[in-house]
Design a protein around this motif. Structure first.
Motif, short mmCIF file in Angstrom:
data_model
loop_
_atom_site.label_atom_id
_atom_site.label_comp_id
_atom_site.label_asym_id
_atom_site.label_seq_id
_atom_site.Cartn_x
_atom_site.Cartn_y
_atom_site.Cartn_z
N GLU A 109 0.83 -1.21 0.00
CA GLU A 109 0.00 0.00 0.00
C GLU A 109 0.87 1.26 0.00
O GLU A 109 0.54 2.24 -0.66
N LYS A 147 0.77 4.14 -3.19
CA LYS A 147 0.38 5.55 -3.09
C LYS A 147 1.28 6.47 -3.91
O LYS A 147 0.76 7.27 -4.68
N SER A 204 0.03 8.63 -7.35
CA SER A 204 0.13 10.08 -7.52
C SER A 204 0.97 10.42 -8.75
O SER A 204 0.68 11.38 -9.45
#
Length: 90
Positions: free
Chosen positions: A72, A76, A80
């Motif tokens: 995780e 992220k 982005s």
């Protein structure tokens, strides 16, 4: 070298995240059922029966405590970067 191996492993686990989660949950619940003797296995030594349960506990602990959060965390920044790359130029 280790970072590259970890990245490749995280990508592999990321691709198969749902399958690993489902498999780990089924293994855990099957281990509980065998350990609690809800499912009686034929003539298996107690050490093997207990090992089935404790191995599932260890795998689930590693998956939920270490591997899944690491995936995780890596996901992220990549998400982005993808969002920035996909924004149209003004």
């Amino acid at each position: 070298m280790i970072e590259k191996s970890l990245t490749r492993t995280a990508e592999l686990f990321d691709r198969h995240d749902r399958a690993i989660t489902i498999g780990a949950a089924l293994w855990f619940w099957a281990g509980i059922a065998v350990y609690a003797r809800f499912i009686e296995l034929p003539d298996i030594p107690r050490l093997v029966r207990d090992g089935f349960f404790w191995a599932s506990v260890a795998v689930n602990a590693i998956w939920w405590a270490a591997l899944k959060p690491a995936i995780e965390k890596r996901r992220k920044p990549n998400a982005s970067k993808d969002a920035i790359a996909k924004t149209p130029d003004a």
